[in-house]
Scaffold this active site. Structure first.
Site, PDB file in Angstrom:
ATOM      1  N   SER A 158      46.767   2.272   8.059  1.00  0.00           N
ATOM      2  CA  SER A 158      47.436   2.906   9.205  1.00  0.00           C
ATOM      3  C   SER A 158      48.648   3.760   8.835  1.00  0.00           C
ATOM      4  CB  SER A 158      47.863   1.827  10.213  1.00  0.00           C
ATOM      5  OG  SER A 158      48.836   1.005   9.621  1.00  0.00           O
ATOM      6  N   GLU A 207      47.754  11.024  16.225  1.00  0.00           N
ATOM      7  CA  GLU A 207      47.638  11.820  14.994  1.00  0.00           C
ATOM      8  C   GLU A 207      46.403  12.724  15.038  1.00  0.00           C
ATOM      9  OE1 GLU A 207      49.436  12.214  11.838  1.00  0.00           O
ATOM     10  OE2 GLU A 207      50.887  11.675  13.355  1.00  0.00           O
ATOM     11  N   TYR A 211      44.265  10.505   7.315  1.00  0.00           N
ATOM     12  CA  TYR A 211      44.340   9.455   8.344  1.00  0.00           C
ATOM     13  C   TYR A 211      43.916  10.010   9.709  1.00  0.00           C
ATOM     14  CZ  TYR A 211      46.445   6.378  11.826  1.00  0.00           C
ATOM     15  OH  TYR A 211      46.641   5.584  12.911  1.00  0.00           O
ATOM     16  N   LYS A 241      40.783   8.858  11.987  1.00  0.00           N
ATOM     17  CA  LYS A 241      40.932   8.369  13.366  1.00  0.00           C
ATOM     18  C   LYS A 241      40.067   9.184  14.337  1.00  0.00           C
ATOM     19  CE  LYS A 241      43.575   4.736  13.613  1.00  0.00           C
ATOM     20  NZ  LYS A 241      43.130   3.490  14.215  1.00  0.00           N
ATOM     21  N   THR A 283      47.485  -9.710  12.260  1.00  0.00           N
ATOM     22  CA  THR A 283      48.802 -10.055  11.703  1.00  0.00           C
ATOM     23  C   THR A 283      49.810  -8.911  11.840  1.00  0.00           C
ATOM     24  OG1 THR A 283      48.082  -9.315   9.529  1.00  0.00           O
ATOM     25  CG2 THR A 283      47.845 -11.676  10.003  1.00  0.00           C
ATOM     26  N   GLY A 284      49.350  -7.745  12.258  1.00  0.00           N
ATOM     27  CA  GLY A 284      50.244  -6.591  12.354  1.00  0.00           C
ATOM     28  C   GLY A 284      51.022  -6.552  13.663  1.00  0.00           C
ATOM     29  N   SER A 291      44.432   7.419  17.967  1.00  0.00           N
ATOM     30  CA  SER A 291      45.816   7.760  17.643  1.00  0.00           C
ATOM     31  C   SER A 291      46.154   9.193  18.019  1.00  0.00           C
ATOM     32  CB  SER A 291      46.022   7.590  16.137  1.00  0.00           C
ATOM     33  OG  SER A 291      47.188   8.261  15.717  1.00  0.00           O
TER      34      SER A 291
HETATM   35  O1  G4F Z   1      56.815   6.742  11.175  1.00  0.00           O
HETATM   36  P1  G4F Z   1      55.797   7.647  10.619  1.00  0.00           P
HETATM   37  O2  G4F Z   1      55.291   7.337   9.254  1.00  0.00           O
HETATM   38  O3  G4F Z   1      54.636   7.690  11.691  1.00  0.00           O
HETATM   39  P2  G4F Z   1      53.434   8.713  11.971  1.00  0.00           P
HETATM   40  O4  G4F Z   1      53.087   9.489  10.764  1.00  0.00           O
HETATM   41  O5  G4F Z   1      53.807   9.504  13.186  1.00  0.00           O
HETATM   42  O6  G4F Z   1      52.239   7.739  12.292  1.00  0.00           O
HETATM   43  C1  G4F Z   1      52.378   6.602  13.125  1.00  0.00           C
HETATM   44  O7  G4F Z   1      52.056   6.899  14.454  1.00  0.00           O
HETATM   45  C2  G4F Z   1      50.691   7.268  14.687  1.00  0.00           C
HETATM   46  C3  G4F Z   1      50.535   7.528  16.172  1.00  0.00           C
HETATM   47  O8  G4F Z   1      50.761   8.889  16.400  1.00  0.00           O
HETATM   48  C4  G4F Z   1      49.770   6.160  14.220  1.00  0.00           C
HETATM   49  F1  G4F Z   1      48.473   6.504  14.431  1.00  0.00           F
HETATM   50  C5  G4F Z   1      50.012   5.886  12.754  1.00  0.00           C
HETATM   51  O9  G4F Z   1      49.199   4.773  12.342  1.00  0.00           O
HETATM   52  C6  G4F Z   1      51.466   5.510  12.586  1.00  0.00           C
HETATM   53  O10 G4F Z   1      51.691   4.322  13.316  1.00  0.00           O
HETATM   54  O11 G4F Z   1      56.356   9.148  10.573  1.00  0.00           O
HETATM   55  C7  G4F Z   1      56.921   9.783  11.688  1.00  0.00           C
HETATM   56  C8  G4F Z   1      57.562  11.101  11.276  1.00  0.00           C
HETATM   57  C9  G4F Z   1      56.652  11.990  10.409  1.00  0.00           C
HETATM   58  O12 G4F Z   1      56.723  13.313  10.868  1.00  0.00           O
HETATM   59  C10 G4F Z   1      57.253  11.899   9.024  1.00  0.00           C
HETATM   60  O13 G4F Z   1      57.066  13.056   8.210  1.00  0.00           O
HETATM   61  O14 G4F Z   1      58.714  10.823  10.465  1.00  0.00           O
HETATM   62  C11 G4F Z   1      58.709  11.730   9.380  1.00  0.00           C
HETATM   63  N1  G4F Z   1      59.495  11.169   8.266  1.00  0.00           N
HETATM   64  C12 G4F Z   1      60.606  11.719   7.717  1.00  0.00           C
HETATM   65  N2  G4F Z   1      61.042  10.966   6.695  1.00  0.00           N
HETATM   66  C13 G4F Z   1      59.211  10.031   7.596  1.00  0.00           C
HETATM   67  C14 G4F Z   1      60.188   9.902   6.602  1.00  0.00           C
HETATM   68  N3  G4F Z   1      58.232   9.120   7.768  1.00  0.00           N
HETATM   69  C15 G4F Z   1      58.209   8.049   6.931  1.00  0.00           C
HETATM   70  N4  G4F Z   1      57.241   7.118   7.123  1.00  0.00           N
HETATM   71  N5  G4F Z   1      59.142   7.878   5.937  1.00  0.00           N
HETATM   72  C16 G4F Z   1      60.146   8.776   5.721  1.00  0.00           C
HETATM   73  O15 G4F Z   1      60.985   8.625   4.828  1.00  0.00           O
END
Ligand code: G4F
Length: 328
Positions: A83, A126, A148, A152, A11-12, A124
């Site tokens: 995730s 990550e 996480y 992974k 569903t994702g 990932s």
């Molecule tokens: O969008 P994010 O939460 O993605 P993140 O942590 O890179 O992880 C995603 O990608 C991975 C693949 O490398 C997957 F394995 C994982 O499941 C997921 O799909 O954050 C991206 C960046 C981070 O550095 C975070 O600190 O954005 C920065 N950020 C800044 N402000 C934020 C925010 N992230 C989120 N989620 N929310 C904020 O307000």
């Protein structure tokens, strides 16, 4: 008769794009959904009548065995996981159970039901965490920076181990961030595109973010599921980096997203210390040469186009009166 595939996490974002791709290719597709949930089939609306759903849970070994016995797939694609990196510090044990041990449960279910079933495991970027080299390849050592990422890395190595121990056709895609209008609202790209649309429609005033200097290799999810399918069509299983080879900061994402609707991001974005992570992954950029050479795969959507398409889709959604709001 067409091939059949079994998708966990159907569903994702990735599960739904993959289901569409496989159905277009003539597969019979079975999707695993949790019994107690009220599954949100919104992303599957184009194909939901053609997907067969079975109940089960990545946390429950027996349900996986029964689901595979019932569906007898040729290929399994494992997307089920906790995730969201941010939540992995508040739910580290659940993250380990689902994202790490869930992979072992899937591998064990395959061994039990039919060891010839081919497996795609969603690894990932990550796992690279505090990166040891730039760009990252299949040979770059891992240094995960979150529960996480650690989970992974376990899922990745157990897939390699079962391949080597039991000669299973199990491949991992080390996927860098991949986005789309179907991305969950908790991830930064969709959080931004949704906020841009809501701000433009006067439903929200400001957007709180954490570290906007973090940079990621952002691609389009619809491209990435093609690479996953290609991996399982190879004679030999292997691990592949799937990435665009370009890195962009959250700040750059903000600039394009807000300017798409004629706004200036500095007028709306506020820093929130609570959104900073205990340990950050600062800079990711992948080298997908192996996927290019062996799979003939390459990304088709530029960063600019990706951001614009996400903002356009949310503008349309909010314009239709669909309201998605997230408080973190
Ligand atoms: O969008 P994010 O939460 O993605 P993140 O942590 O890179 O992880 C995603 O990608 C991975 C693949 O490398 C997957 F394995 C994982 O499941 C997921 O799909 O954050 C991206 C960046 C981070 O550095 C975070 O600190 O954005 C920065 N950020 C800044 N402000 C934020 C925010 N992230 C989120 N989620 N929310 C904020 O307000």
């Amino acid at each position: 008769m067409g091939k059949s595939a079994f998708i966990t996490g159907v569903t994702g974002q990735d599960g739904s794009y993959l289901a569409e791709l496989l159905i277009e290719k003539g597969y019979n597709v079975t999707g695993l959904v949790r019994r107690n949930s009220n599954p949100n089939l919104e992303h599957l609306k184009a194909v939901r009548e053609r997907v067969r759903f079975v109940h089960g849970d990545i946390l429950d070994q027996r349900s996986l065995i029964v689901a595979l016995e019932e569906s007898q797939p040729d290929e399994v694609y494992n997307f089920a996981a906790q995730s969201f990196v941010g939540a992995s510090w508040t739910q580290p044990v659940l993250t380990g159970e689902a994202t790490a041990l869930g992979v072992t449960r899937i591998l064990e279910a395959i061994r039990t039901v039919n060891p010839k079933i081919r497996l795609y495991q969603a690894s990932s970027s990550e796992m690279y965490g505090k990166v040891r080299e730039v760009p990252q390849t299949e040979r770059t050592p891992f240094h995960p920076r979150s529960p996480y990422g650690v989970a992974k890395a376990y899922g990745h190595y157990i897939t390699v181990n079962y391949r080597e121990s039991f000669q299973m056709h199990a491949s991992s895609g080390i996927c860098f961030n991949h986005e789309s209008p179907r991305r969950g609202l908790e991830f930064v790209t969709r959080k931004i595109s949704n906020a841009v649309a809501r701000i433009k429609h006067c439903q929200q005033k400001e957007l709180k973010l954490g570290n906007i200097e973090a940079s990621r290799d952002w691609g389009y999810a619809g491209d990435y599921v093609k690479a996953m399918w290609l991996m399982l069509q190879q004679t030999e299983p292997d691990d592949y980096v799937i990435a665009t080879g370009e890195t962009h900061s959250v700040r750059e994402f903000l600039e394009i997203a807000f300017s798409r609707v004629g706004l200036n991001w500095q007028d709306h974005v506020k820093f929130d210390q609570n959104l900073m992570r205990p340990a950050e992954v600062d800079h990711l950029v992948g080298d997908a040469s192996l996927a290019r050479e062996k799979l003939g795969w390459k990304p088709t959507v530029t960063f600019q186009r990706l951001v614009e398409s996400m903002v356009d889709a949310d503008m349309e959604r909010v314009g239709r009166g669909e309201n998605h709001w997230i408080s973190w």
